[in-house]
Design a protein around this motif. Sequence first.
Motif, PDB file in Angstrom:
ATOM      1  N   MET A  33       0.772  -1.498   0.366  1.00  0.00           N
ATOM      2  CA  MET A  33      -0.019  -0.140  -0.091  1.00  0.00           C
ATOM      3  C   MET A  33       0.816   1.729  -0.467  1.00  0.00           C
ATOM      4  SD  MET A  33      -2.726  -1.410  -0.348  1.00  0.00           S
ATOM      5  CE  MET A  33      -3.779   0.607  -0.192  1.00  0.00           C
ATOM      6  N   ALA A  34       0.126   2.207  -0.599  1.00  0.00           N
ATOM      7  CA  ALA A  34       0.629   3.420  -0.573  1.00  0.00           C
ATOM      8  C   ALA A  34       0.030   4.674  -0.575  1.00  0.00           C
ATOM      9  CB  ALA A  34       1.804   3.566  -1.947  1.00  0.00           C
ATOM     10  N   TRP A  35       0.806   5.782  -0.928  1.00  0.00           N
ATOM     11  CA  TRP A  35      -0.171   6.623  -0.595  1.00  0.00           C
ATOM     12  C   TRP A  35       0.571   8.190  -1.302  1.00  0.00           C
ATOM     13  CZ3 TRP A  35      -4.807   8.784   0.278  1.00  0.00           C
ATOM     14  CH2 TRP A  35      -5.042   7.782   1.353  1.00  0.00           C
ATOM     15  N   GLU A  45       3.946  12.288  -7.450  1.00  0.00           N
ATOM     16  CA  GLU A  45       5.107  11.479  -6.608  1.00  0.00           C
ATOM     17  C   GLU A  45       5.024  10.131  -5.304  1.00  0.00           C
ATOM     18  OE1 GLU A  45       7.593  14.923  -4.583  1.00  0.00           O
ATOM     19  OE2 GLU A  45       5.635  15.503  -3.416  1.00  0.00           O
ATOM     20  N   LEU A  46       5.772   9.523  -5.033  1.00  0.00           N
ATOM     21  CA  LEU A  46       5.135   8.817  -3.885  1.00  0.00           C
ATOM     22  C   LEU A  46       5.252  10.010  -2.435  1.00  0.00           C
ATOM     23  CD1 LEU A  46       5.024   5.865  -2.439  1.00  0.00           C
ATOM     24  CD2 LEU A  46       7.687   5.915  -3.346  1.00  0.00           C
ATOM     25  N   VAL A  47       4.688   9.618  -1.610  1.00  0.00           N
ATOM     26  CA  VAL A  47       4.400   9.790  -0.232  1.00  0.00           C
ATOM     27  C   VAL A  47       5.375   9.089   0.860  1.00  0.00           C
ATOM     28  CG1 VAL A  47       3.324  11.141   1.497  1.00  0.00           C
ATOM     29  CG2 VAL A  47       3.014  11.850  -1.017  1.00  0.00           C
ATOM     30  N   ALA A  48       4.505   8.130   0.815  1.00  0.00           N
ATOM     31  CA  ALA A  48       5.229   6.786   1.679  1.00  0.00           C
ATOM     32  C   ALA A  48       4.159   5.625   1.293  1.00  0.00           C
ATOM     33  CB  ALA A  48       3.938   7.330   3.326  1.00  0.00           C
ATOM     34  N   ASN A  75      -8.796  -3.365   6.829  1.00  0.00           N
ATOM     35  CA  ASN A  75      -8.170  -3.287   5.125  1.00  0.00           C
ATOM     36  C   ASN A  75      -7.929  -1.817   5.392  1.00  0.00           C
ATOM     37  OD1 ASN A  75      -9.447  -5.599   5.107  1.00  0.00           O
ATOM     38  ND2 ASN A  75     -10.418  -5.411   3.387  1.00  0.00           N
ATOM     39  N   THR A  76      -7.977  -0.641   6.061  1.00  0.00           N
ATOM     40  CA  THR A  76      -7.674  -0.093   5.778  1.00  0.00           C
ATOM     41  C   THR A  76      -5.804   0.957   5.883  1.00  0.00           C
ATOM     42  OG1 THR A  76      -9.693   0.991   6.586  1.00  0.00           O
ATOM     43  CG2 THR A  76      -8.081   2.796   6.630  1.00  0.00           C
ATOM     44  N   VAL A  77      -5.534   1.715   5.189  1.00  0.00           N
ATOM     45  CA  VAL A  77      -4.105   1.597   5.768  1.00  0.00           C
ATOM     46  C   VAL A  77      -4.869   3.793   5.372  1.00  0.00           C
ATOM     47  CG1 VAL A  77      -4.133   2.945   2.879  1.00  0.00           C
ATOM     48  CG2 VAL A  77      -1.924   2.512   4.390  1.00  0.00           C
ATOM     49  N   TYR A  78      -3.772   4.441   6.671  1.00  0.00           N
ATOM     50  CA  TYR A  78      -3.582   6.193   7.034  1.00  0.00           C
ATOM     51  C   TYR A  78      -3.006   6.695   6.527  1.00  0.00           C
ATOM     52  CZ  TYR A  78      -7.220   3.560   9.959  1.00  0.00           C
ATOM     53  OH  TYR A  78      -8.237   2.933  10.270  1.00  0.00           O
ATOM     54  N   LEU A  79      -2.320   7.960   6.343  1.00  0.00           N
ATOM     55  CA  LEU A  79      -1.381   9.104   6.406  1.00  0.00           C
ATOM     56  C   LEU A  79      -1.752   9.998   7.332  1.00  0.00           C
ATOM     57  CD1 LEU A  79       1.131  10.003   4.454  1.00  0.00           C
ATOM     58  CD2 LEU A  79      -0.466  10.910   3.448  1.00  0.00           C
ATOM     59  N   ASP A  88       2.440  21.127   0.704  1.00  0.00           N
ATOM     60  CA  ASP A  88       1.463  19.484   0.852  1.00  0.00           C
ATOM     61  C   ASP A  88       0.460  19.575  -0.066  1.00  0.00           C
ATOM     62  OD1 ASP A  88       3.381  19.844   4.129  1.00  0.00           O
ATOM     63  OD2 ASP A  88       3.911  18.613   2.299  1.00  0.00           O
ATOM     64  N   THR A  89       0.004  21.373  -0.925  1.00  0.00           N
ATOM     65  CA  THR A  89      -0.667  20.791  -0.504  1.00  0.00           C
ATOM     66  C   THR A  89      -0.849  20.236  -2.090  1.00  0.00           C
ATOM     67  OG1 THR A  89      -1.383  23.213  -0.299  1.00  0.00           O
ATOM     68  CG2 THR A  89      -2.436  22.941  -2.380  1.00  0.00           C
ATOM     69  N   ALA A  90      -2.141  18.986  -2.407  1.00  0.00           N
ATOM     70  CA  ALA A  90      -1.962  18.223  -3.587  1.00  0.00           C
ATOM     71  C   ALA A  90      -3.391  17.355  -3.096  1.00  0.00           C
ATOM     72  CB  ALA A  90      -0.844  17.151  -3.480  1.00  0.00           C
ATOM     73  N   VAL A  91      -3.692  16.093  -4.317  1.00  0.00           N
ATOM     74  CA  VAL A  91      -4.816  15.956  -4.488  1.00  0.00           C
ATOM     75  C   VAL A  91      -3.875  14.706  -4.319  1.00  0.00           C
ATOM     76  CG1 VAL A  91      -6.563  14.219  -5.551  1.00  0.00           C
ATOM     77  CG2 VAL A  91      -6.045  16.653  -6.623  1.00  0.00           C
ATOM     78  N   TYR A  92      -4.504  13.970  -3.047  1.00  0.00           N
ATOM     79  CA  TYR A  92      -3.720  12.168  -2.411  1.00  0.00           C
ATOM     80  C   TYR A  92      -4.942  11.101  -3.003  1.00  0.00           C
ATOM     81  CZ  TYR A  92      -0.334  15.192   0.004  1.00  0.00           C
ATOM     82  OH  TYR A  92       0.632  16.878   0.454  1.00  0.00           O
ATOM     83  N   TYR A  93      -3.525  10.166  -3.505  1.00  0.00           N
ATOM     84  CA  TYR A  93      -4.241   9.106  -4.630  1.00  0.00           C
ATOM     85  C   TYR A  93      -3.594   7.778  -3.041  1.00  0.00           C
ATOM     86  CZ  TYR A  93      -4.972  12.155  -8.200  1.00  0.00           C
ATOM     87  OH  TYR A  93      -5.776  12.898  -9.171  1.00  0.00           O
ATOM     88  N   CYS A  94      -4.722   6.690  -3.302  1.00  0.00           N
ATOM     89  CA  CYS A  94      -4.062   5.679  -2.618  1.00  0.00           C
ATOM     90  C   CYS A  94      -4.145   4.607  -3.597  1.00  0.00           C
ATOM     91  CB  CYS A  94      -5.426   5.648  -1.356  1.00  0.00           C
ATOM     92  SG  CYS A  94      -5.192   4.061  -0.547  1.00  0.00           S
TER      93      CYS A  94
END
Length: 114
Positions: A33-35, A45-48, A75-79, A88-94
């Motif tokens: 999993m990633a954000w 870009e990859l955040v984490a 079944n959840t991932v958090y950032l 940090d302003t952006a659209v964040y995608y899982c």
Amino acid sequence: VQLQASGGGLVQAGGSLRLSCAASRVFFGIYNMAWYRQAAGKERELVADAPSGGTTNVADSVKGRFTIVRDNNKNTVYLQMSSLQPDDTAVYYCNANLAGFHYWGQGTELTVSS
């Protein structure tokens, strides 16, 4: 697998926020999993990331401020994000990745005001 991201919004610089991504797959634990994030006019870009059974990683740009946590029972991932900055302003995608197959959530928008 279907991914539902939530938690974005408007926050002042220095504030904190937590993003959530719920996955609809019973074998969630085997997925890496990633954000990611994509700011206006920039590449995604990859955040984490939180590999299945592995050690989490965060990008240098957010190190010490962001933490990724996965809860395989939910079944959840958090950032978890703190000390937010306007950059940090952006659209964040899982993202879920299994054997090179990538699945994306719809994105959740974060705006950090100065």
